[in-house]
Design a protein around this motif. Structure first.
Motif, PDB file in Angstrom:
ATOM      1  N   GLY A 109      -1.417   7.316  13.536  1.00 22.64           N
ATOM      2  CA  GLY A 109      -2.377   6.530  13.778  1.00 22.64           C
ATOM      3  C   GLY A 109      -4.058   6.566  12.583  1.00 22.64           C
ATOM      4  O   GLY A 109      -4.543   5.569  12.613  1.00 22.64           O
ATOM      5  N   ARG A 110      -3.418   6.775  11.739  1.00 18.71           N
ATOM      6  CA  ARG A 110      -4.074   7.037  10.067  1.00 18.71           C
ATOM      7  C   ARG A 110      -4.013   5.688   9.430  1.00 18.71           C
ATOM      8  O   ARG A 110      -2.790   4.823   9.772  1.00 18.71           O
ATOM      9  CB  ARG A 110      -3.816   8.172   8.946  1.00 18.71           C
ATOM     10  CG  ARG A 110      -3.994   9.804   9.505  1.00 18.71           C
ATOM     11  CD  ARG A 110      -5.615   9.468   9.977  1.00 18.71           C
ATOM     12  NE  ARG A 110      -5.785  10.937  10.603  1.00 18.71           N
ATOM     13  CZ  ARG A 110      -6.011  11.458  11.477  1.00 18.71           C
ATOM     14  NH1 ARG A 110      -5.911  10.665  12.538  1.00 18.71           N
ATOM     15  NH2 ARG A 110      -6.456  12.432  11.636  1.00 18.71           N
ATOM     16  N   THR A 111      -5.043   5.495   8.676  1.00 17.33           N
ATOM     17  CA  THR A 111      -4.990   4.243   7.340  1.00 17.33           C
ATOM     18  C   THR A 111      -3.536   4.728   5.824  1.00 17.33           C
ATOM     19  O   THR A 111      -4.869   5.678   5.991  1.00 17.33           O
ATOM     20  CB  THR A 111      -5.879   2.530   7.781  1.00 17.33           C
ATOM     21  OG1 THR A 111      -7.008   4.284   6.955  1.00 17.33           O
ATOM     22  CG2 THR A 111      -6.187   2.657   8.551  1.00 17.33           C
ATOM     23  N   VAL A 112      -2.764   4.118   6.057  1.00 22.64           N
ATOM     24  CA  VAL A 112      -2.353   4.894   4.330  1.00 22.64           C
ATOM     25  C   VAL A 112      -1.937   3.612   3.154  1.00 22.64           C
ATOM     26  O   VAL A 112      -1.595   2.049   3.919  1.00 22.64           O
ATOM     27  CB  VAL A 112      -1.055   5.405   4.940  1.00 22.64           C
ATOM     28  CG1 VAL A 112      -0.645   6.242   3.670  1.00 22.64           C
ATOM     29  CG2 VAL A 112      -1.252   6.240   5.777  1.00 22.64           C
ATOM     30  N   ILE A 113      -2.954   4.106   2.439  1.00 24.89           N
ATOM     31  CA  ILE A 113      -2.310   3.732   1.746  1.00 24.89           C
ATOM     32  C   ILE A 113      -1.235   3.709   0.067  1.00 24.89           C
ATOM     33  O   ILE A 113      -1.065   5.469  -0.001  1.00 24.89           O
ATOM     34  CB  ILE A 113      -3.140   2.376   0.297  1.00 24.89           C
ATOM     35  CG1 ILE A 113      -4.174   2.684   0.390  1.00 24.89           C
ATOM     36  CG2 ILE A 113      -2.981   2.650  -1.158  1.00 24.89           C
ATOM     37  CD1 ILE A 113      -5.555   2.324   0.455  1.00 24.89           C
ATOM     38  N   GLY A 255       0.402  -0.202   6.273  1.00 27.19           N
ATOM     39  CA  GLY A 255      -0.011   0.408   6.349  1.00 27.19           C
ATOM     40  C   GLY A 255       0.836  -0.475   4.475  1.00 27.19           C
ATOM     41  O   GLY A 255       1.010  -1.492   4.367  1.00 27.19           O
ATOM     42  N   ARG A 256       0.061  -0.512   3.759  1.00 26.72           N
ATOM     43  CA  ARG A 256      -0.125  -0.822   2.499  1.00 26.72           C
ATOM     44  C   ARG A 256       0.980  -0.307   1.234  1.00 26.72           C
ATOM     45  O   ARG A 256       0.905   1.300   0.961  1.00 26.72           O
ATOM     46  CB  ARG A 256      -1.355  -1.549   2.235  1.00 26.72           C
ATOM     47  CG  ARG A 256      -2.332  -2.001   2.847  1.00 26.72           C
ATOM     48  CD  ARG A 256      -3.572  -2.577   3.274  1.00 26.72           C
ATOM     49  NE  ARG A 256      -3.983  -1.111   3.870  1.00 26.72           N
ATOM     50  CZ  ARG A 256      -5.095  -1.375   3.307  1.00 26.72           C
ATOM     51  NH1 ARG A 256      -6.655  -1.993   2.668  1.00 26.72           N
ATOM     52  NH2 ARG A 256      -6.322  -0.018   3.394  1.00 26.72           N
ATOM     53  N   ILE A 257       1.809  -1.274   0.612  1.00 29.54           N
ATOM     54  CA  ILE A 257       2.758   0.120  -0.066  1.00 29.54           C
ATOM     55  C   ILE A 257       2.151  -1.440  -2.027  1.00 29.54           C
ATOM     56  O   ILE A 257       2.362  -2.178  -2.029  1.00 29.54           O
ATOM     57  CB  ILE A 257       3.821  -0.549  -0.272  1.00 29.54           C
ATOM     58  CG1 ILE A 257       4.470   0.467   1.404  1.00 29.54           C
ATOM     59  CG2 ILE A 257       5.011   0.497  -1.621  1.00 29.54           C
ATOM     60  CD1 ILE A 257       5.858   0.131   1.778  1.00 29.54           C
ATOM     61  N   PHE A 258       2.218  -0.691  -2.886  1.00 34.87           N
ATOM     62  CA  PHE A 258       1.648  -1.472  -3.932  1.00 34.87           C
ATOM     63  C   PHE A 258       2.405  -0.660  -5.064  1.00 34.87           C
ATOM     64  O   PHE A 258       2.090   0.683  -5.133  1.00 34.87           O
ATOM     65  CB  PHE A 258       0.346  -1.042  -4.592  1.00 34.87           C
ATOM     66  CG  PHE A 258      -0.904  -1.645  -3.646  1.00 34.87           C
ATOM     67  CD1 PHE A 258      -1.170  -2.645  -3.653  1.00 34.87           C
ATOM     68  CD2 PHE A 258      -1.317  -0.574  -2.771  1.00 34.87           C
ATOM     69  CE1 PHE A 258      -1.778  -3.801  -2.276  1.00 34.87           C
ATOM     70  CE2 PHE A 258      -2.534  -1.588  -1.274  1.00 34.87           C
ATOM     71  CZ  PHE A 258      -2.307  -2.780  -1.824  1.00 34.87           C
ATOM     72  N   THR A 259       3.390  -0.832  -6.173  1.00 33.63           N
ATOM     73  CA  THR A 259       4.385  -0.693  -6.523  1.00 33.63           C
ATOM     74  C   THR A 259       3.076  -1.389  -8.321  1.00 33.63           C
ATOM     75  O   THR A 259       2.805  -1.903  -8.590  1.00 33.63           O
ATOM     76  CB  THR A 259       5.603  -1.183  -6.805  1.00 33.63           C
ATOM     77  OG1 THR A 259       5.159  -2.971  -6.627  1.00 33.63           O
ATOM     78  CG2 THR A 259       5.984  -1.076  -5.289  1.00 33.63           C
ATOM     79  N   GLN A 260       4.066  -0.760  -9.435  1.00 30.11           N
ATOM     80  CA  GLN A 260       3.506  -1.243 -10.571  1.00 30.11           C
ATOM     81  C   GLN A 260       1.742  -0.646 -10.672  1.00 30.11           C
ATOM     82  O   GLN A 260       1.238  -1.928 -11.256  1.00 30.11           O
ATOM     83  CB  GLN A 260       3.632  -2.177 -11.200  1.00 30.11           C
ATOM     84  CG  GLN A 260       5.296  -2.655 -11.385  1.00 30.11           C
ATOM     85  CD  GLN A 260       6.079  -3.738 -10.709  1.00 30.11           C
ATOM     86  OE1 GLN A 260       5.340  -4.534 -10.504  1.00 30.11           O
ATOM     87  NE2 GLN A 260       6.464  -3.899  -9.783  1.00 30.11           N
ATOM     88  N   THR A 261       1.978   0.287  -9.946  1.00 32.47           N
ATOM     89  CA  THR A 261       0.425   0.728 -10.027  1.00 32.47           C
ATOM     90  C   THR A 261       0.109   2.014 -10.251  1.00 32.47           C
ATOM     91  O   THR A 261       0.221   2.468 -10.008  1.00 32.47           O
ATOM     92  CB  THR A 261      -0.154   0.329  -8.964  1.00 32.47           C
ATOM     93  OG1 THR A 261      -0.085  -0.416  -8.111  1.00 32.47           O
ATOM     94  CG2 THR A 261      -1.755   1.217  -8.921  1.00 32.47           C
TER      95      THR A 261
END
Ligand SMILES: Cc1cc2nc3c(=O)[nH]c(=O)nc-3n(C[C@H](O)[C@H](O)[C@H](O)COP(=O)(O)OP(=O)(O)OC[C@H]3O[C@@H](n4cnc5c(N)ncnc54)[C@H](O)[C@@H]3O)c2cc1C
Ligand code: FES
Length: 590
Positions: A109-113, A255-261
């Motif tokens: 239940g955690r928010t995750v990036i 969940g949110r996934i950011f690449t090229q970061t």
């Protein structure tokens, strides 16, 4: 380093290399679906040419070779972070350790990036051979010596639990990733006494793996291994397909996934702050740095683990003729073997072999310390000779690649709070050849630490642990690192950059400093400082991957000096020559 073993001519191409490396190009031309899949990569390449201050982008595809997994279905690429953002947990690194951690934290239940400066899986997870095992690389005998009998028991328990957890995730998320349970076999090289196996069996049993047994030979038709240990209920999968499934599940849970970061800096505090290369800020209650080698731990961890390059070949073998299992021998470095179905998308199969009559035999080994040898072809040749003498290999090599593993002085990974850092900054590193299980243990253990649950493995994997019984290995590795600084006072690999042939690189002495010089196929010279931005060792040319490799702690850079993997966290500094806009200019002198 013996200069005579180096190749300063054009990079030698084998037939297998041509088939491996040209594959993506041709398939992209003939298959529009592939073109769409390749677009993110094309966009990524374009980014490299955009002028920017000290841009550091990691992507194992900037190395020369391509693994079997990198040739099939790609993982959809998610966009880069474009604004400041906040979450309960920020995970840096989208390999197996980071993605498993993100998945399990979301389940709590955690928010995750998740942020990664390459694509998902673009680090070592796409270069693995994905043996999923509780038969530890360093042998239970040694684990027991370093960590005691209870430590060895917990190691066995945690790696077994990791295999089970991978299976559970695959089943509950319905991930189609060629997962199979199978046996693993450990055998001694021809002519070596099997006493070692007997002692290992006793240690394995003391560690609680009561079903491991000694048998007369591995179940191989053409190769009498002599006595071996059988480890039941091991596993294998296709690592990229597994990560693709995890990515889907992570997004599904919010969940949110950011690449090229690229994360330039991690600051502890409440909340912790992460600064991206582009100046954006991520705030989070907890941070997991799962970048394989932690860039946020400058010294402590890197004195307790050492980087090794390891080499892999894939061959076609007649279907059904080699018993499907995991195989290892006890040589040092050891060989590792498994089978994999031919990729089932038609063009790739056409290139790698016939899926109706063949499967892939994957054979690895020939490890050496990163940056301390540049004789890959001889290593591939020895691997091939070894494989041909033991397995019914068809025709030539189908694929070859190399990658880096980080070996800790006491045989187990470092998973937990980053030493000398805030209590909410966690790391996962030091996998040895067991990143599939160590990466999964990272997910389980770090989730427990973050949600405040006690975990019986936390001390065993504590990054701050001091293993006095491994002080001989500590000393050996650190004396080796100290010796690398001798490169500051030696000559270059060649007298001047004039001697560098197109398509290759060499370290050149320029006055008091050393330069990493690469001449591209068009004859243009690209020069960077050869001084590693981590702790100042001199990088070495790796002609197999066209990379600059640091012999001290394993930072690696592509041919033009862009960072591939840490612990360094910036590019090599451009020193002279025509400007490469993506590398910051600084004068370098000793
Ligand atoms: C040839 C080979 C064979 C192997 N065989 C096996 C095997 O059979 N079984 C096994 O269990 N293990 C094996 N391993 C080991 C295993 O592959 C690795 O340990 C594991 O994949 C590491 O996973 P990871 O998530 O820790 O790191 P990675 O997969 O390397 O992921 C780290 C990610 O962090 C990102 N990153 C780094 N720095 C930054 C930054 N500053 N900002 C943003 N992102 C960043 C990178 O882009 C990368 O995607 C093998 C390894 C190799 C090379
Ligand atoms: S990786 Fe430490 S000095 Fe280069």
């Amino acid at each position: 380093m013996n200069q005579t073993t180096r190749s300063y001519g054009l990079k030698q191409s084998t037939n297998s290399e041509l088939s491996c490396n040209s594959l993506v190009f041709w398939e992209t031309l003939v298959n529009p679906t592939r073109l769409v899949r390749a677009l993110p990569q094309i966009r990524f390449q374009k980014q490299l040419s955009v002028p920017s201050k000290a841009r550091a982008i990691m992507n194992s595809k900037l190395e020369q070779t391509i693994s079997v997994w990198m040739q099939g279905e790609g993982i959809p690429v998610y966009g880069a972070l474009t604004q400041d953002i906040n979450a309960d947990v920020c995970v840096v690194g989208a390999g197996i350790a980071g993605m498993t951690s993100a998945y399990l934290l979301l389940k709590e239940g955690r928010t995750v990036i998740v942020v990664d400066d390459g694509p998902i899986g673009g680090g070592q997870t796409e270069r693995t051979t994905a043996h999923i095992t509780n038969a530890l690389d360093d042998r239970y005998m040694e684990i027991e010596r370093w960590h005691g009998q209870e430590g060895a028991r917990l190691a066995a328990e945690s790696h077994t639990a990791a295999i089970d957890r991978i299976e559970e995730i695959i089943n509950s998320e319905k991930i189609d990733c060629d997962f199979e349970r199978l046996d693993g076999y450990l055998f001694t090289p021809i002519g070596e006494s099997p006493n070692l196996l007997e002692q290992e069996l006793q240690a394995v049993r003391r560690a609680g793996l009561s079903q491991v047994e000694s048998i007369l030979s591995c179940p191989l038709q053409n190769f009498d291994t002599g006595p071996c240990l059988r480890f039941p209920r091991q596993a294998q999968f296709h690592p990229r397909k597994y990560l693709a499934g995890l990515a889907k599940a992570i997004l599904h849970m919010g969940g949110r996934i950011f690449t090229q970061t690229h994360i330039a800096k991690v600051e502890s505090g409440t909340p912790a702050r992460l600064r991206t290369e582009m100046g954006l800020t991520i705030t989070a209650e907890a941070v997991i740095v799962a970048t394989n080698s932690p860039f946020n731990d400058f010294v402590t961890i890197h004195t307790k683990q050492a980087p090794y390059l390891t080499y892999v070949l894939a061959f076609g073998v007649p279907r059904g003729q080699v018993t499907k299992a995991l195989y290892w021998d006890t040589e040092n470095p050891y060989h590792y073997v498994r089978l994999q179905p031919m990729p089932n998308d038609v063009p790739a199969s056409a290139m790698l072999g016939n899926p109706l009559t063949e499967e892939l035999l994957i054979v690895g080994g020939e490890d050496h310390k990163t940056g301390q040898a540049d004789d890959a072809e001889a290593r591939y040749d020895r691997l091939e000779t070894w494989a041909r003498a033991r397995f019914p290999v068809n025709e030539g090599r189908r694929c070859h690649w190399s990658g880096q593993v980080l070996e800790t002085i006491d045989g187990l990974a470092f998973i937990g709070r980053n030493p000398l850092d805030g209590p909410n900054i966690f790391i996962a590193t030091g996998d040895s050849g067991q990143g599939m299980t160590h990466g999964t243990i990272s997910g389980i253990l770090l989730t427990d630490l973050i949600v405040g649950r006690s975990n019986p493995w936390s001390q065993l994997y504590d990054p701050a642990r001091k293993t006095l019984s491994a002080s001989d290995r500590f000393l050996k590795e650190n004396l080796n690192v100290a010796a690398q600084y001798g490169s500051w006072v030696t000559g270059g690999d060649v007298e001047s950059s004039e001697a560098i042939a197109p398509g290759t690189g060499a370290v050149v002495r320029q006055g008091l400093t050393k330069v990493a010089a690469y001449r591209d196929e068009h004859g243009q010279l690209h020069e960077c400082s050869a001084v590693c931005p981590h702790l100042g060792c001199i990088v070495q040319w790796n002609h197999n991957e066209s990379t600059w490799d640091c012999p001290c702690h394993g930072s690696r850079f592509d041919k033009k000096g862009h960072l591939l993997c840490g612990p360094a966290n910036t590019n090599l500094v451009q020193s002279t020559g025509l400007p490469d806009a993506s590398v910051e200019f600084k004068a370098v002198s000793v």
